[in-house]
Design a protein around this motif. Structure first.
Motif, short mmCIF file in Angstrom:
data_model
loop_
_atom_site.label_atom_id
_atom_site.label_comp_id
_atom_site.label_asym_id
_atom_site.label_seq_id
_atom_site.Cartn_x
_atom_site.Cartn_y
_atom_site.Cartn_z
N SER B 31 0.83 -1.21 0.00
CA SER B 31 0.00 0.00 0.00
C SER B 31 0.86 1.26 0.00
O SER B 31 1.90 1.31 0.68
N PHE B 33 0.45 5.70 -0.02
CA PHE B 33 -0.46 6.83 0.20
C PHE B 33 0.27 8.14 -0.08
O PHE B 33 1.47 8.25 0.19
N TYR B 35 -0.20 12.25 1.04
CA TYR B 35 -0.88 13.21 1.90
C TYR B 35 -0.31 14.60 1.62
O TYR B 35 0.85 14.74 1.21
N GLN B 37 0.33 18.28 3.61
CA GLN B 37 0.34 18.89 4.94
C GLN B 37 0.63 20.39 4.82
O GLN B 37 1.74 20.78 4.43
N GLY B 42 -2.48 19.01 10.36
CA GLY B 42 -2.18 17.60 10.19
C GLY B 42 -2.20 17.22 8.72
O GLY B 42 -2.76 17.95 7.89
N PRO B 43 -1.59 16.10 8.37
CA PRO B 43 -1.63 15.65 6.98
C PRO B 43 -3.06 15.39 6.52
O PRO B 43 -3.88 14.90 7.30
N PHE B 45 -5.30 13.41 3.49
CA PHE B 45 -5.22 12.33 2.50
C PHE B 45 -5.46 12.86 1.10
O PHE B 45 -6.37 13.67 0.86
N TYR B 48 -4.61 6.81 -2.68
CA TYR B 48 -4.15 5.52 -2.16
C TYR B 48 -4.00 4.51 -3.30
O TYR B 48 -4.87 4.39 -4.15
N LEU B 55 -6.88 2.87 -5.79
CA LEU B 55 -8.19 2.49 -5.27
C LEU B 55 -8.99 3.66 -4.70
O LEU B 55 -10.20 3.56 -4.55
N ASP B 56 -8.31 4.73 -4.34
CA ASP B 56 -9.02 5.86 -3.76
C ASP B 56 -8.28 7.13 -4.15
O ASP B 56 -7.10 7.27 -3.83
N SER B 58 -10.07 10.15 -3.77
CA SER B 58 -11.09 11.10 -3.33
C SER B 58 -10.52 12.37 -2.73
O SER B 58 -11.21 13.38 -2.66
N LEU B 91 3.61 14.46 1.59
CA LEU B 91 4.13 13.29 2.28
C LEU B 91 3.68 12.01 1.59
O LEU B 91 2.53 11.90 1.16
N PRO B 98 -2.53 -4.52 3.12
CA PRO B 98 -3.83 -3.86 3.30
C PRO B 98 -4.52 -4.46 4.53
O PRO B 98 -4.20 -5.56 4.95
N GLY B 99 -5.46 -3.71 5.07
CA GLY B 99 -6.25 -4.31 6.13
C GLY B 99 -6.12 -3.58 7.44
O GLY B 99 -5.43 -2.57 7.57
N GLN B 104 1.23 2.90 8.83
CA GLN B 104 1.82 3.57 7.69
C GLN B 104 3.13 4.22 8.11
O GLN B 104 3.20 4.88 9.14
#
Lengths: 111, 115
Positions: B31, B33, B35, B37, B42-43, B45, B48, B55-56, B58, B91, B98-99, B104
């Motif tokens: 996985s 990601f 981000y 900041q 804070g970071p 999203f 991903y 997969l994401d 958004s 970042l 996954p899961g 991270q």
């Protein structure tokens, strides 16, 4: 909407003066709650993951606890090297694995 | 073992320029990601990947932002026609599987300044 609120925004302690940082959250379903430490100019450093209410984890002078609505990061007898920003984040059911972060607590420990 | 690395560490771009930010995740991490900041925050999203599949996405703020991970390892975040509001630290993070609860691990970030 998933929300994470951290308090206080900033905290100044004397060396050896124990205290707690708070992270309150509102989520549709909690998969995990994460604590990270971030030093200036660096990426967040993983500290703990908590999964369910009542769970506790410890590492050196740090202890993290979790309830159904909030988490605490307890710092016992802090040292100047504990000075950093502490970030709380949640991972939610149905949110793939993305982390939703709070704005952090800036901790300064004076000798 | 090596952690997550990012390059460049600092990037100054003139408004309207395109930039590309690189992330090398920890070897074997499935996985990845991205981000963003902002100063004092804070970071947040952005996107991903699980292996090469995005997969994401958004969190991408506009269609000027594009990310890829064609071979399931290195990833590139591209920002077209940069704007001043794009100035932030970007970042990258990776996790082993996954899961539930797979922590991270973050890289040092790329600080982007748009002038």
């Amino acid at each position: 909407e998933d929300q994470v609120t951290q308090s206080p925004e900033a905290l100044r302690l004397q060396e050896g003066e124990s205290s707690s940082l708070n992270c309150s959250y509102t989520v549709s379903g909690l998969r995990g709650l994460f604590w990270y430490r971030q030093d200036p100019g660096k990426g967040p450093e993983f500290l703990f993951t908590l999964y369910s209410a009542g769970e506790e984890k410890e590492k050196e002078r740090l202890k993290a606890t979790l309830t159904k609505k909030e988490s605490f990061l307890h710092i016992t007898a802090p040292k100047p090297e504990d000075s950093a920003t502490y970030l709380c984040a949640v991972q939610t059911v149905g949110g793939f694995q993305k982390l939703v972060f709070g704005t952090g607590t800036r901790l300064l420990v004076s000798p | 073992g090596a952690g997550v690395s990012q390059s460049p560490r600092y990037k100054v771009a003139k408004r309207g320029q395109d930039v590309a930010l690189r992330c090398d995740p920890i070897s074997g991490h499935v996985s990845l990601f991205w981000y963003q900041q902002a100063l004092g925050q804070g970071p947040e999203f952005l996107t991903y990947f699980q292996n090469e599949a995005q997969l994401d996405k958004s969190g991408l703020p506009s269609d000027r932002f594009f990310a890829e991970r064609p071979e399931g390892s290195v990833s590139t975040l591209k920002i077209q026609r940069t704007q001043q509001e794009d100035s932030a630290v970007y970042l990258c993070a990776s996790s082993r599987i996954p899961g539930q609860g797979s922590e991270q691990y973050f890289g040092p970030g790329t600080r982007l300044t748009v002038t």
